[in-house]
Design a protein around this motif. Sequence first.
Motif, PDB file in Angstrom:
ATOM      1  N   LEU A 141       0.823  -1.285   0.001  1.00 21.75           N
ATOM      2  CA  LEU A 141       0.115   0.136   0.011  1.00 21.75           C
ATOM      3  C   LEU A 141       0.705   1.248  -0.004  1.00 21.75           C
ATOM      4  O   LEU A 141       1.749   1.341   0.897  1.00 21.75           O
ATOM      5  N   GLU A 142       0.509   2.186  -0.952  1.00 14.98           N
ATOM      6  CA  GLU A 142       1.564   3.315  -1.145  1.00 14.98           C
ATOM      7  C   GLU A 142       0.862   4.716  -0.230  1.00 14.98           C
ATOM      8  O   GLU A 142      -0.373   4.467   0.152  1.00 14.98           O
ATOM      9  N   VAL A 143       1.670   5.103   0.480  1.00 12.58           N
ATOM     10  CA  VAL A 143       1.242   6.238   1.318  1.00 12.58           C
ATOM     11  C   VAL A 143       1.870   7.728   0.930  1.00 12.58           C
ATOM     12  O   VAL A 143       2.686   7.676  -0.106  1.00 12.58           O
ATOM     13  N   ASP A 144       0.746   8.827   0.866  1.00 11.64           N
ATOM     14  CA  ASP A 144       1.209   9.949   0.386  1.00 11.64           C
ATOM     15  C   ASP A 144       1.982  10.954   1.438  1.00 11.64           C
ATOM     16  O   ASP A 144       2.440  10.279   2.346  1.00 11.64           O
ATOM     17  N   LYS A 145       2.138  12.177   1.003  1.00 12.37           N
ATOM     18  CA  LYS A 145       3.090  12.955   2.032  1.00 12.37           C
ATOM     19  C   LYS A 145       2.458  13.314   3.130  1.00 12.37           C
ATOM     20  O   LYS A 145       3.000  13.747   4.165  1.00 12.37           O
ATOM     21  N   ASP A 146       1.204  13.078   3.531  1.00 10.24           N
ATOM     22  CA  ASP A 146       0.236  13.210   4.675  1.00 10.24           C
ATOM     23  C   ASP A 146       0.031  12.086   5.618  1.00 10.24           C
ATOM     24  O   ASP A 146      -0.478  12.086   6.413  1.00 10.24           O
ATOM     25  N   GLY A 147       0.649  11.140   5.164  1.00  8.54           N
ATOM     26  CA  GLY A 147       0.623   9.756   5.753  1.00  8.54           C
ATOM     27  C   GLY A 147      -0.633   8.946   5.579  1.00  8.54           C
ATOM     28  O   GLY A 147      -0.754   7.966   6.378  1.00  8.54           O
ATOM     29  N   GLU A 148      -1.175   9.378   4.658  1.00  9.68           N
ATOM     30  CA  GLU A 148      -2.501   8.479   4.283  1.00  9.68           C
ATOM     31  C   GLU A 148      -2.399   7.479   3.195  1.00  9.68           C
ATOM     32  O   GLU A 148      -1.306   7.594   2.459  1.00  9.68           O
ATOM     33  N   ILE A 149      -3.121   6.598   3.362  1.00  9.26           N
ATOM     34  CA  ILE A 149      -3.165   5.294   2.455  1.00  9.26           C
ATOM     35  C   ILE A 149      -3.674   5.874   0.939  1.00  9.26           C
ATOM     36  O   ILE A 149      -4.742   6.280   0.970  1.00  9.26           O
TER      37      ILE A 149
END
Length: 348
Positions: A155-163
Amino acid sequence: MEALPDQNELKMRYELEKVYNQDQKLSSLEKIVKVEFFVNIIVGLLILAIMIFVVFWRLDLLNLLGKQVVPVPDLSKMPTTERVVVAVEKEQTPVFISEQSVDIDKAFQADSGSIRLTSSGNLKREVFGFLPYWVMTRLDEINLKLLTTVSYFGLEVDKDGEIIKYDSNGKMLSPWFYFQSGPIFDNFIKKAHSEKIKVQVTLKCFNQSNIISLVTSQSARKKFIDNAIFLVNSRGLDGVNIDFEYIGEPSKEVRDGFSSLVIELNTELKRQNPNASLTIDTFVDAASNTRIHDPEILSKNSDVLVIMGYDFHTPESSLAGPVAPMEGYGNSIVGLLGSYLDKVPAEK
């Protein structure tokens, strides 16, 4: 009777002969100097020619100049849904495995009768494997008996720590679909647990700017940790695997930020579930060069460090070479592990 030369005449003859002999010596010396000069020029040109030839030979330009560029195949006509490398000779951007398509059915067409991987009794060492989302439809054909831990990838995460669950068009991404799809993954987890195999989820980030923003922000790190623990608890998993691949040398702030992320995640994960495990994927040269992974700190704040011992040579390398050399000339896995073990206990 001829008169004998007087003393002055003899002296004059002697001086003339002396001058003549000196002129002869100078003339010979000039000839030698000229010959050496031309010899040096010829030798220099030969050395230059040899150096140019060696450079062309090493870069394989002699062969390349005589080749005709092969057109890139139309990937849109290739049957599939996932990824595989296409080998072509071309003067274009290298083709990476993550950019191509693959027919997943062909990946399982090998004659199982020719595979001799067997084991008897309990495994004596940790054997860690990844479960790519693109094989989720073929789980029944995966032999789990040779593993001790398997991590769903990923699962990839973004810059805000969201999936990252959806693409830019609002379509659900395959990794998230299979992770929360219900019976497919549930049955796999049950099967693995019945064979005493741990199941983790890999949270990954390969985007440089996203990594920087996430690890240097306390709020983003907290959001990431909350999401990671929720994923573990919601699917009854045994832990988390972190795969952050920052390419190059990071700043001290970024390196320290990643270490803080791991420390904070490990603390909260173990607080909520003391039996949960945290594994970190690290570059094989992390102990020899300044990478985002600090092996010494990470080893003290995780259960296992997974060493990524590959990509020694890539399609962009100036010279051809093995992808994952165990030993040999230049950098190798065995050589770099020496530095690694100076900072990390072998049991990690």
